[in-house]
Structure formats: C-alpha cells, structure tokens
Design a protein around this motif. Structure first.
Motif, PDB file in Angstrom:
ATOM      1  N   GLU A  20       0.829  -1.210   0.000  1.00 27.56           N
ATOM      2  CA  GLU A  20       0.000   0.000   0.000  1.00 27.56           C
ATOM      3  C   GLU A  20       0.860   1.255   0.000  1.00 27.56           C
ATOM      4  OE1 GLU A  20      -3.006  -0.185   2.995  1.00 27.56           O
ATOM      5  OE2 GLU A  20      -3.857  -2.051   2.221  1.00 27.56           O
ATOM      6  N   SER A  21       1.994   1.214   0.691  1.00 26.18           N
ATOM      7  CA  SER A  21       2.926   2.358   0.635  1.00 26.18           C
ATOM      8  C   SER A  21       3.434   2.556  -0.787  1.00 26.18           C
ATOM      9  CB  SER A  21       4.115   2.117   1.575  1.00 26.18           C
ATOM     10  OG  SER A  21       3.697   2.070   2.917  1.00 26.18           O
ATOM     11  N   LEU A  22       3.748   1.457  -1.460  1.00 22.94           N
ATOM     12  CA  LEU A  22       4.217   1.538  -2.843  1.00 22.94           C
ATOM     13  C   LEU A  22       3.137   2.103  -3.751  1.00 22.94           C
ATOM     14  CD1 LEU A  22       6.192   0.967  -5.144  1.00 22.94           C
ATOM     15  CD2 LEU A  22       5.403  -1.413  -5.148  1.00 22.94           C
TER      16      LEU A  22
ATOM     17  N   ASN B 113       0.673   4.119  -3.029  1.00 25.87           N
ATOM     18  CA  ASN B 113       0.557   5.563  -2.794  1.00 25.87           C
ATOM     19  C   ASN B 113       1.691   6.317  -3.476  1.00 25.87           C
ATOM     20  OD1 ASN B 113      -1.788   6.275  -1.213  1.00 25.87           O
ATOM     21  ND2 ASN B 113      -0.923   5.098   0.477  1.00 25.87           N
ATOM     22  N   TRP B 114       2.907   5.757  -3.434  1.00 24.84           N
ATOM     23  CA  TRP B 114       4.046   6.391  -4.101  1.00 24.84           C
ATOM     24  C   TRP B 114       3.836   6.420  -5.614  1.00 24.84           C
ATOM     25  CZ3 TRP B 114       7.892   5.045  -7.602  1.00 24.84           C
ATOM     26  CH2 TRP B 114       9.010   5.895  -7.644  1.00 24.84           C
ATOM     27  N   LEU B 115       3.239   5.350  -6.150  1.00 22.46           N
ATOM     28  CA  LEU B 115       3.020   5.278  -7.591  1.00 22.46           C
ATOM     29  C   LEU B 115       2.057   6.360  -8.082  1.00 22.46           C
ATOM     30  CD1 LEU B 115       2.703   1.443  -8.348  1.00 22.46           C
ATOM     31  CD2 LEU B 115       4.666   2.954  -8.695  1.00 22.46           C
ATOM     32  N   ILE B 116       1.130   6.771  -7.244  1.00 21.96           N
ATOM     33  CA  ILE B 116       0.185   7.815  -7.661  1.00 21.96           C
ATOM     34  C   ILE B 116       0.941   9.111  -7.970  1.00 21.96           C
ATOM     35  CG2 ILE B 116      -1.731   9.280  -6.902  1.00 21.96           C
ATOM     36  CD1 ILE B 116      -2.769   6.821  -5.333  1.00 21.96           C
ATOM     37  N   GLY B 117       1.907   9.463  -7.135  1.00 18.96           N
ATOM     38  CA  GLY B 117       2.725  10.652  -7.408  1.00 18.96           C
ATOM     39  C   GLY B 117       3.551  10.482  -8.663  1.00 18.96           C
ATOM     40  N   LEU B 118       4.071   9.278  -8.878  1.00 17.94           N
ATOM     41  CA  LEU B 118       4.836   9.006 -10.093  1.00 17.94           C
ATOM     42  C   LEU B 118       3.950   9.148 -11.325  1.00 17.94           C
ATOM     43  CD1 LEU B 118       7.570   7.915 -11.296  1.00 17.94           C
ATOM     44  CD2 LEU B 118       6.476   5.665 -11.251  1.00 17.94           C
TER      45      LEU B 118
END
Length: 553
Positions: A518-520, A522-527
């Motif tokens: 889930e942390s990954l 969330n990070w992918l959304i910014g990417l």
C-alpha cells in the motif's frame, strides 16, 4: 527479526533470513535444526535427510531433485540439486476456488493526473517517439536525438563530459597529479521534480529508438519488429510518432500502419512517415523530419494532465537480478498491489514465461476459462520448444547472480517470480505485443531477459512497470516509467541511484507485505502524476531490444 522462514507448510526446505553458522541450532515451528555448515542469508537448508532422487519442495511446489544425499540442516546447492518440476496440462485443470476481491473502498476515490487518449486509455507520460523501420536509419535517429535533446532541454546532465573536459585541461597544462584526483560530480539520489528547463512543459520527453534488424532477417522477425513498434506507438504514454524508413527494407510502412489500426482502430495521435529513398538526399529528408517533428511537438504540448481513477493504470510486473529474498518480500508485495488493482478494475501484466516454469498448473487452474488456459499452455509449449531447438532450455534461465544469491533452479526462481501475480484469477493470456482488452490480471508471453520483457510490456500498453530486484539493475524503458524495487534494505542503501523503493522492511519484520504494498501504491500515484521521475528516467536509461522469438530466455 526472524532468523529463518518456511514458506509453505508442505515445504522441506527453510530459508535463512540471516547468515547461519555451521554447528548452531535454529528453531522453527517447534522443530530444531542443526546447521551442517555456514549458510549465507537467502540460501536454503533441508528439513529432512534426502536420498538421491528425492524431491525438494518450496512454495508448496516441486522445485528440484536431489542428485546426492543431503543431510537434514544442509544447504541445497547446484552440486546436490537439479531442476525438476511437475508436468502440467489443461486436462488436469481444476478451476481455482472463487476469489474474493480485496476491500478497496479507500482506494476508489484516489486519482492520478494523466493524459487522456481518444480510445479511453490514460497515459502517465506524454512522449514523442522517433523510430527507425530498419537499422540503416540508426545514424539519422541519433543525429535527431542529439539535436532535439540538447536544444529542447531533455539531454542528460553533462557531468561525464565535464569530467573529460577537466581531465583534458589537466593534460594540456601538464598537471599529471590532477589526473588522479579529478572525479565526477555526485548527483543527488533524492526524488527530483521534472526539469523546469524543458521548453515544452507538457512534453515529458522525446524518445529515440534504435535496433539492429528490419531487413536481412526472416519475414517473421521483420513482421515482429513492426508488431512491436505498433504496440509501442499505441501505448497511452506516447502522444505522437516520427517513423524513419529507408524504403527497400522488409519492414514496410504499410504493414506498420495495418498493425497500428489492428491494435487501436480509433488511433488519432499524430504520426509522421519519412522514406529516405523517395527524398533522394539525406539532407532533404532530415530537414523535413526535424521540421515536422518540431511542429508535432508543439501540438502535443497543448495537452494537459487531467484526473483519472487509478484503475486506468496498466501495470507491468517484472523481476530481474533476483535473489533469495525476491519471492519473500518484493514479489509478494507487488502481487498484493496487483490484487488491489484487479479489485479496482485495473489491469496488470505478469510477464516472463520462462520464469513461470514449475507453476504452470497453478496458473492454468487460475485462468477464468478453459480457452485461456489452453492458450497459456500452448504458448508455454511453443516457446519452450523453440528455445530448446536452439539449445536454450528453460532450466538454463537462472543467471550466475541468481544462483549465487540462492535461486538454485529455474523452478525455485519461477515459484518466487510467480508471486508477482498475487492471487487474482487470470483474466486473459496475451502473446507478445498483444493488447489487453479488459481489466484484470494478464499473463503476457515475454522472455525473462530484463530488456526484452520490459520492451514487451511497454508494447502491450503498460503505463508503469514495477521491477523487483535483489542484486540491482539500471534497466529502464523509453516509454514506460520503470520502478526499481529492492528486495532488501542493504541493496537500497548500496545503490540509491537506481533503486526507487525498498521492500526490505518485510524481511526485517517492520512491515507486513500488505502495508508495504500500500505504501508503494501511494508512491506510484505521485509518479503517475508526473510529480517525480523514476531513477531510470533520471539516468536516461531507455533500454529497447526487439525479441527474436525462441532465441532468448
């Protein structure tokens, strides 16, 4: 942190999570094991005495056969174990139990800002792509690359040229001592915003591909090249295209056009064709190509990012430079992420067919119907037979690095690699460069070779690629951001210039697989928003290799 881990109740091997000393006793699940000799982390020892021919089971599946007696507590190695896997067939198919989608209520409202295409797809990047239909045009491609990237602000920082310039100055001045001390500037490894020096703010880059085929090979290879380019061209991350052709080559413009429309009948993005033999001089063609490409870039710069649900992402699932932790941390983490995406109606692509060797029956059972199961079985057999015909059987797949870090047989490597696919049903099976037509988990036929696989995923519309690694690799892709995910914290600390995200907290026990996934996400959304770049994008790591069927694993 646990010292050892057993991955499935039926396994007769245990994984060392830390270095173990010969003679020490380790306890697991109310059993004690005397370690026979030093065992490095990531490697495995057997839980029972094995005789020649006895089976070794890991992840609950057959992964090898003992070639000599192995004592309880002793390590499995290439000297005492060889690849072995269970046979598979559609006739043996037992449809998997009904899968319950995950609770994704908290993800349904999340969006990313992407580039919307006429066919309903959404890109995470807005690229102009320049491709040659034949290797004869590679020089012209590279000339255009140098001109456009330098003048429009997309070129890599000149830190390497600057070092050579400083070394040259020292040489001319006779300062031989300086030759030993002049080094590169140390670029930051932190996330960096998209460069404000770009002239065209809504164009994320101009990508130039080169290759060594297009003529002089088989008709199958040249058609496959056009199929590949057609897939790259319709990728949602591509906004416009320039195609350079010599004219007399086997890979022809008309066939490319046919394949583009086959994949996207609504294709509306600008595409420019330049055939050198109809122009006469290179100068005349290049002048037109540069001018018209520049005008095309002006047009796609008018496009802006707009909100889209994260279910519009198409995510490729890949591993490379794998280690003994890959199937324990990073691969299960992106497998859980895949299950989240499928539960949202999104699309994921599990590639690398040689790395599904040994888990074929499980995947056949997970296919939503028998026709898709049959397609998967047929593709696996066809690929395996073609590889074997040139002396490259699937059991040759593990690399030296894989073996050194605990992946002793292809079946061990495959059982861990398959964890990238999570637990969702297999919605469809795709041949190389085929496009997904629905949401869900897809099996995509590609080699295990890093660049051949990422190239294939980009050609099958992946808008982000998740790439797990235990050893480290700089691999990137020209049109699809490729996220490098380390299986352990040590690698992330050692190679921060190529690693984007670490799953090491799963190994240390600080996070569960689900929390890390889930942390990954969330990070992918910014990417996907374009808020920051992957390390491969920052390095300009635009790897592209067409697949010659059957030659590569």
């Amino acid at each position: 942190m646990h010292t050892v881990l057993k991955l499935h109740k039926n396994d007769n091997v245990i994984v060392a999570l830390q270095n173990l000393k010969g003679g020490e006793t380790v306890n697991y699940d109310n059993e004690s094991y005397e370690i026979q000799h030093d065992i490095e982390a990531k490697h495995k020892f057997v839980t029972e005495d094995l005789s020649v021919g006895d089976h070794v089971t890991m992840y609950g599946v057959l992964v090898g056969k003992a070639t000599q007696p192995i004592k309880r507590g002793a390590q499995i190695t290439t000297f005492n174990l060889k690849h072995e896997s269970d046979p598979y067939s559609v006739e043996k198919r037992q449809p998997a139990p009904a899968w319950t989608p995950l609770d994704v209520e908290s993800w349904k409202s999340k969006t990313f800002n992407g580039y919307h295409r006429a066919n309903g797809s959404v890109g995470t990047r807005n690229y102009w792509l320049v491709v040659p239909l034949v290797f004869c045009e590679n020089r012209n491609i590279m000339i255009m690359k140098d001109a456009f990237e330098r003048e429009l602000g997309y070129a890599q920082p000149e830190i390497y040229r600057n070092q050579v310039r400083d070394l040259l100055a020292a040489f001319h001045s006779g300062n031989t001592e300086a030759l030993e001390t002049i080094t590169l500037a140390d670029p930051s490894s932190e996330k960096i915003k998209i460069s404000p020096t770009h002239i065209f703010q809504n164009v994320d880059g101009i990508k130039f591909l080169t290759h060594e085929t297009g003529c002089g090979g088989t008709n199958q290879d040249t058609d496959a090249l056009c199929d590949l380019f057609a897939g790259m061209i319709v990728n949602p991350n591509v906004a416009g295209v320039t195609v350079l052709s010599l004219g007399c080559q086997k890979s022809q413009i008309d066939y490319l056009k046919e394949q583009i429309l086959k994949r996207d009948p609504l294709f509306e993005r600008p595409i420019l064709y330049f055939d050198q033999q109809t122009y006469g001089t290179e100068h005349t063609m290049m002048s037109d190509a540069i001018r018209e490409t520049f005008k095309g870039i002006i047009e796609i710069n008018k496009q802006t990012r707009q909100p889209a649900p994260i279910s519009k992402l198409t995510i490729g699932l890949k591993c490379g430079g794998s280690d003994g932790f890959s199937g324990i941390s990073a691969n299960p983490a992106i497998g859980h992420l895949s299950d989240i995406m499928v539960s949202l109606g999104g699309t994921t692509l599990l590639a690398e067919f040689p790395e599904l060797c040994g888990v074929e029956q499980e995947l056949i059972n997970r296919c939503v119907d028998e026709a898709k199961a049959q397609k998967f079985a047929d593709l696996m057999k066809e690929y395996s037979d073609q590889a074997a015909a040139v002396g490259a059987t699937f059991d040759m797949n593990p690399s030296v690095g894989n073996i050194k870090d605990g992946l002793i047989t292809d079946a061990i490597k495959s059982a861990g690699a398959a964890k990238k696919g999570g637990n969702a049903p297999v919605a469809d099976v795709l041949n190389y460069t085929e496009q997904p037509t629905q949401g869900g988990l897809h099996l995509l036929c590609t080699p295990g070779n890093d660049v051949l696989a990422t190239t294939g995923m980009a050609a099958s519309s992946a808008t982000i690629i998740l790439f797990t690694t235990g050893l480290g690799t700089p691999t990137g892709n020209p049109v699809t951001p490729t996220v490098k995910i380390s299986t352990n914290n040590k690698l992330a600390e050692k190679m921060p210039d190529i690693i984007d995200f670490s799953c090491g907290k799963i190994i240390t026990g600080e996070e569960t697989i689900e929390q890390n996934a889930e942390s990954l996400l969330n990070w992918l959304i910014g990417l996907a928003n374009g808020d920051y770049l992957t390390k491969a994008e920052l390095l300009g790591q635009d790897d592209f290799i067409p697949w010659k069927r059957g030659v590569n694993l």
